[in-house]
Design a protein around this motif. Sequence first.
Motif, PDB file in Angstrom:
ATOM      1  N   THR A 174       0.827  -1.207   0.000  1.00 40.75           N
ATOM      2  CA  THR A 174       0.000   0.000   0.000  1.00 40.75           C
ATOM      3  C   THR A 174       0.861   1.258   0.000  1.00 40.75           C
ATOM      4  O   THR A 174       0.474   2.269  -0.582  1.00 40.75           O
ATOM      5  CB  THR A 174      -0.957   0.011   1.209  1.00 40.75           C
ATOM      6  N   GLU A 175       2.046   1.179   0.629  1.00 40.83           N
ATOM      7  CA  GLU A 175       2.934   2.339   0.647  1.00 40.83           C
ATOM      8  C   GLU A 175       3.439   2.662  -0.765  1.00 40.83           C
ATOM      9  O   GLU A 175       3.480   3.824  -1.174  1.00 40.83           O
ATOM     10  CB  GLU A 175       4.138   2.113   1.581  1.00 40.83           C
ATOM     11  N   VAL A 176       3.807   1.626  -1.509  1.00 43.26           N
ATOM     12  CA  VAL A 176       4.285   1.838  -2.883  1.00 43.26           C
ATOM     13  C   VAL A 176       3.152   2.362  -3.750  1.00 43.26           C
ATOM     14  O   VAL A 176       3.328   3.323  -4.518  1.00 43.26           O
ATOM     15  CB  VAL A 176       4.880   0.534  -3.467  1.00 43.26           C
ATOM     16  N   LEU A 177       1.986   1.758  -3.630  1.00 39.56           N
ATOM     17  CA  LEU A 177       0.838   2.217  -4.415  1.00 39.56           C
ATOM     18  C   LEU A 177       0.491   3.670  -4.089  1.00 39.56           C
ATOM     19  O   LEU A 177       0.171   4.453  -4.984  1.00 39.56           O
ATOM     20  CB  LEU A 177      -0.383   1.323  -4.163  1.00 39.56           C
ATOM     21  N   SER A 234       0.659   6.652  -6.763  1.00 38.50           N
ATOM     22  CA  SER A 234      -0.565   7.419  -7.000  1.00 38.50           C
ATOM     23  C   SER A 234      -0.319   8.908  -6.776  1.00 38.50           C
ATOM     24  O   SER A 234      -0.836   9.749  -7.529  1.00 38.50           O
ATOM     25  CB  SER A 234      -1.690   6.928  -6.094  1.00 38.50           C
ATOM     26  N   ARG A 235       0.436   9.248  -5.746  1.00 37.67           N
ATOM     27  CA  ARG A 235       0.779  10.652  -5.514  1.00 37.67           C
ATOM     28  C   ARG A 235       1.592  11.214  -6.678  1.00 37.67           C
ATOM     29  O   ARG A 235       1.362  12.334  -7.133  1.00 37.67           O
ATOM     30  CB  ARG A 235       1.584  10.803  -4.226  1.00 37.67           C
ATOM     31  N   ALA A 236       2.557  10.449  -7.127  1.00 39.60           N
ATOM     32  CA  ALA A 236       3.372  10.897  -8.256  1.00 39.60           C
ATOM     33  C   ALA A 236       2.508  11.117  -9.490  1.00 39.60           C
ATOM     34  O   ALA A 236       2.695  12.088 -10.232  1.00 39.60           O
ATOM     35  CB  ALA A 236       4.479   9.888  -8.544  1.00 39.60           C
ATOM     36  N   ASP A 237       1.545  10.235  -9.695  1.00 42.77           N
ATOM     37  CA  ASP A 237       0.633  10.388 -10.825  1.00 42.77           C
ATOM     38  C   ASP A 237      -0.195  11.668 -10.677  1.00 42.77           C
ATOM     39  O   ASP A 237      -0.373  12.419 -11.638  1.00 42.77           O
ATOM     40  CB  ASP A 237      -0.279   9.162 -10.932  1.00 42.77           C
TER      41      ASP A 237
END
Length: 130
Positions: free
Chosen positions: A68-71, A75-78
């Motif tokens: 979930t941390e990677v996702l 998602s933030r980067a997106d």
Amino acid sequence: MDIGSIAGIIIGLIGLVVGAWQNRQRVSFEQLVRANNWFNLQQASNSNGTLQLALDLYKQKHSNELSTEVLEQLSRADAFGQCVTKESVRQIYLFEPSFTKDDISAWEAEGKISEALKKVFLQLAEKEKK
């Protein structure tokens, strides 16, 4: 002619030359700004597309053990990338001499913008440009 008249003519001619030079500089600067805006849009779009592909690849390769941390970070980067893309479109809107639906269709036909980006462009085209 007296000295005052001659000086006035010389100063007037110098003013015309300086005015013409400044106008050329302004036109060159505007062209540079527009070119940079289009370049920034291209780079932001490429970055967003690559990030979205990486996100999909991560989900495929690690479907059994998604972090979930990677996702969340992806998602933030997106989201940040989408924000930069929209700002690039806004800069194009501000600096292009014409920003109409016809212009946008032409840019799409030329391959300058994608169908997905066209929607963002059209949102701005509907606003009254000052």
